[in-house]
Design an enzyme around this catalytic site. Sequence first.
Site, PDB file in Angstrom:
ATOM      1  N   HIS A 121       8.806  -5.842   3.849  1.00 30.69           N
ATOM      2  CA  HIS A 121       7.180  -4.981   3.596  1.00 30.69           C
ATOM      3  C   HIS A 121       7.212  -3.433   4.233  1.00 30.69           C
ATOM      4  O   HIS A 121       5.990  -3.027   3.469  1.00 30.69           O
ATOM      5  CB  HIS A 121       6.635  -6.095   4.024  1.00 30.69           C
ATOM      6  CG  HIS A 121       6.622  -7.262   3.073  1.00 30.69           C
ATOM      7  ND1 HIS A 121       5.349  -7.093   1.834  1.00 30.69           N
ATOM      8  CD2 HIS A 121       7.459  -8.153   3.001  1.00 30.69           C
ATOM      9  CE1 HIS A 121       5.817  -8.545   1.644  1.00 30.69           C
ATOM     10  NE2 HIS A 121       7.408  -8.941   2.169  1.00 30.69           N
TER      11      HIS A 121
ATOM     12  N   ASP B 173       2.976   4.337   5.210  1.00 35.73           N
ATOM     13  CA  ASP B 173       3.096   2.942   4.951  1.00 35.73           C
ATOM     14  C   ASP B 173       3.770   2.357   4.079  1.00 35.73           C
ATOM     15  O   ASP B 173       4.240   3.344   3.090  1.00 35.73           O
ATOM     16  CB  ASP B 173       1.597   2.625   3.486  1.00 35.73           C
ATOM     17  CG  ASP B 173       0.904   1.369   4.636  1.00 35.73           C
ATOM     18  OD1 ASP B 173       1.229   0.753   4.736  1.00 35.73           O
ATOM     19  OD2 ASP B 173      -0.432   1.314   4.507  1.00 35.73           O
TER      20      ASP B 173
HETATM   21  P1  ADQ Z   1      -0.445  -4.309   5.776  1.00 35.41           P
HETATM   22  O1  ADQ Z   1      -0.007  -2.943   6.594  1.00 35.41           O
HETATM   23  O2  ADQ Z   1      -0.936  -5.145   6.348  1.00 35.41           O
HETATM   24  O3  ADQ Z   1       0.617  -4.689   5.022  1.00 35.41           O
HETATM   25  P2  ADQ Z   1      -1.593  -3.475   3.668  1.00 35.41           P
HETATM   26  O4  ADQ Z   1      -0.949  -3.027   2.288  1.00 35.41           O
HETATM   27  O5  ADQ Z   1      -2.685  -2.423   3.121  1.00 35.41           O
HETATM   28  O6  ADQ Z   1      -1.245  -3.579   4.543  1.00 35.41           O
HETATM   29  O7  ADQ Z   1      -2.741  -5.086   3.368  1.00 35.41           O
HETATM   30  C1  ADQ Z   1      -3.725  -5.175   3.902  1.00 35.41           C
HETATM   31  C2  ADQ Z   1      -4.408  -6.301   2.954  1.00 35.41           C
HETATM   32  O8  ADQ Z   1      -5.439  -7.504   4.344  1.00 35.41           O
HETATM   33  C3  ADQ Z   1      -4.901  -6.587   2.164  1.00 35.41           C
HETATM   34  O9  ADQ Z   1      -4.857  -7.370   1.279  1.00 35.41           O
HETATM   35  C4  ADQ Z   1      -6.497  -5.985   2.850  1.00 35.41           C
HETATM   36  O10 ADQ Z   1      -6.794  -6.613   1.404  1.00 35.41           O
HETATM   37  C5  ADQ Z   1      -6.636  -7.062   3.497  1.00 35.41           C
HETATM   38  N1  ADQ Z   1      -7.143  -6.366   4.366  1.00 35.41           N
HETATM   39  C6  ADQ Z   1      -7.658  -5.185   5.219  1.00 35.41           C
HETATM   40  N2  ADQ Z   1      -8.049  -5.704   6.247  1.00 35.41           N
HETATM   41  C7  ADQ Z   1      -9.377  -6.212   5.317  1.00 35.41           C
HETATM   42  C8  ADQ Z   1     -10.403  -6.405   6.397  1.00 35.41           C
HETATM   43  N3  ADQ Z   1     -11.287  -5.247   7.227  1.00 35.41           N
HETATM   44  N4  ADQ Z   1     -11.323  -8.165   5.499  1.00 35.41           N
HETATM   45  C9  ADQ Z   1     -10.415  -8.689   4.686  1.00 35.41           C
HETATM   46  N5  ADQ Z   1      -9.373  -8.037   4.241  1.00 35.41           N
HETATM   47  C10 ADQ Z   1      -8.663  -6.962   4.942  1.00 35.41           C
HETATM   48  C11 ADQ Z   1       2.853  -4.944   4.665  1.00 35.41           C
HETATM   49  C12 ADQ Z   1       2.839  -3.535   5.071  1.00 35.41           C
HETATM   50  C13 ADQ Z   1       2.098  -2.772   3.487  1.00 35.41           C
HETATM   51  C14 ADQ Z   1       2.568  -3.402   2.633  1.00 35.41           C
HETATM   52  C15 ADQ Z   1       1.746  -5.061   2.676  1.00 35.41           C
HETATM   53  C16 ADQ Z   1       2.193  -6.099   1.624  1.00 35.41           C
HETATM   54  O11 ADQ Z   1       2.653  -2.681   6.070  1.00 35.41           O
HETATM   55  O12 ADQ Z   1       2.818  -1.152   3.643  1.00 35.41           O
HETATM   56  O13 ADQ Z   1       1.891  -3.214   1.442  1.00 35.41           O
HETATM   57  O14 ADQ Z   1       2.363  -5.397   3.645  1.00 35.41           O
HETATM   58  O15 ADQ Z   1       4.026  -5.444   1.395  1.00 35.41           O
END
Ligand code: ADQ
Length: 471
Positions: free
Chosen positions: A153, A361
């Site tokens: 991921h 990311d």
């Molecule tokens: P993350 O690093 O966690 O994931 P991201 O892809 O942005 O990063 O996903 C975050 C998730 O958490 C989103 O679904 C978002 O809605 C949720 N989220 C963020 N802040 C929040 C809040 N305050 N309250 C509730 N929910 C919140 C890892 C990798 C990424 C990759 C994903 C999926 O680092 O690059 O996109 O996995 O593969």
Amino acid sequence: MSRLVIVSNRTPGKSAAAGGLAVALRKTLAEREGFWFGWSGKLTDAPETRARFEDVEGLSVATIDLTRDDHQAYYAGFSNSILWPSFHLRLDLAHIDSTWYEGYRRVNQQFAQALLPLLRPDDVIWVHDYHLIPLASELRALGAGNRMGFYLHIPFPTADALYAIPHHLELMRDVSRYDLVGMQANRDVAAFTEAVENMTHTSLAGDPLQMFDFARTEVAAFPIGSDPEAFARMSVSAAATKMVKRMDRVLAGQKLVLGVDRLDYSKGLPQRVEAYEKLLANNSRLRRCVHMLQIAPPSRDSIKEYQETSDTLDAICGRVMGRFAEPDWAPLTYVKRAYGQASLAGLYRLARVALVTPLRDGMNLVAHEFIGSQNPADPGVLVLSRFAGAAEIFEDAILVNPFDTDETAEALRLALDMPLEERQSRWRSLMAAAQEHNVDDWSKSFLGRLSPPSAAAGAPTRDILYLASMA
Ligand code: ADQ
């Protein structure tokens, strides 16, 4: 159809707010037989190798407990203090403790020992993320011949960063024990291919059985996505509307600039607030006309570097407030808590600009969710880091170098001033891309490649072929 076994560090819980990925994988599991396997979230004194099954809202979930020491070495140690910073090219934040690798391997062995008795020969196994790179090796060492896929991921590192990771040769050999390896973006596949080319014919301690052999491992980009239609629906739901009303009262006509992230140094939060500070400094006309809301719930806060990022962000937000706030105007609100998906969808829809500016990311799902939540008649603008995997998908976002806060400030100004027609045409193109790369198709395409229709049930061939190739 063969059963599907999903393996990840944590399994979906009963009460935890379901993220988009968990929802998508649950749906995949609901459509076929199988179960989800992972750590229970509980720490014990003695290692455990018998999994417990539980029904979690109709989903079959098998878990094991871990010892406190193993968990510390495997999770906070090797996974999140070595692999995470190195894969995100933050070698300055990596800590090398030689005992962590042993704990990391021990937990992967423990996972394999607990999982093996639950497997049927034709089960297809889908392993998720950097915590579990050695799992296929450990399962194969115990005799499992199943089809096994691995999805990373997070980004794959450049060769230099990879070489800085202790035991990277063994980890690459471990990757070669999977039949299919999925990455987020083409840049990750390119970095991986380069590393493999550099390392081919490298042997570990002269043991030919330990040589890399990627001949039977397929590596490809499978960019993950969200469910944009679900976000479109959620963004006008009752829960979303409630949140929008609350926020609307505060905004009183100001344009909302929104950031939503886990509090992680990879997300570029201090640089983002600094860019906003420059926007206000360079464009006094915008003061009182814009408001930034940054939502950033703490994560991994037992790790020093995460606490430091949190402290840095507190200081920068305080500085911006001290510099620009007036008794009757605050330039920003900084909230350190998580919200439900519907509330987030409402905020995404209300925002004029989303600042999605990670320093690096894998993909970034917030960018996908923001696009899905927009009002087609009055959409917001996405300012997106070039260093997110999402930049390969969303060419019509305003792409920025997040390290260059002047460039981000100027992109933010452009986004705030962008005429309606341009916002609409950019959003239409972004929405088409988000729909094309939705999360359902992501899991279908990965599993389609991992278990091709021709794969005969009960054909555990991998180890036999592997050993034959060494003969
Ligand atoms: P993350 O690093 O966690 O994931 P991201 O892809 O942005 O990063 O996903 C975050 C998730 O958490 C989103 O679904 C978002 O809605 C949720 N989220 C963020 N802040 C929040 C809040 N305050 N309250 C509730 N929910 C919140 C890892 C990798 C990424 C990759 C994903 C999926 O680092 O690059 O996109 O996995 O593969």
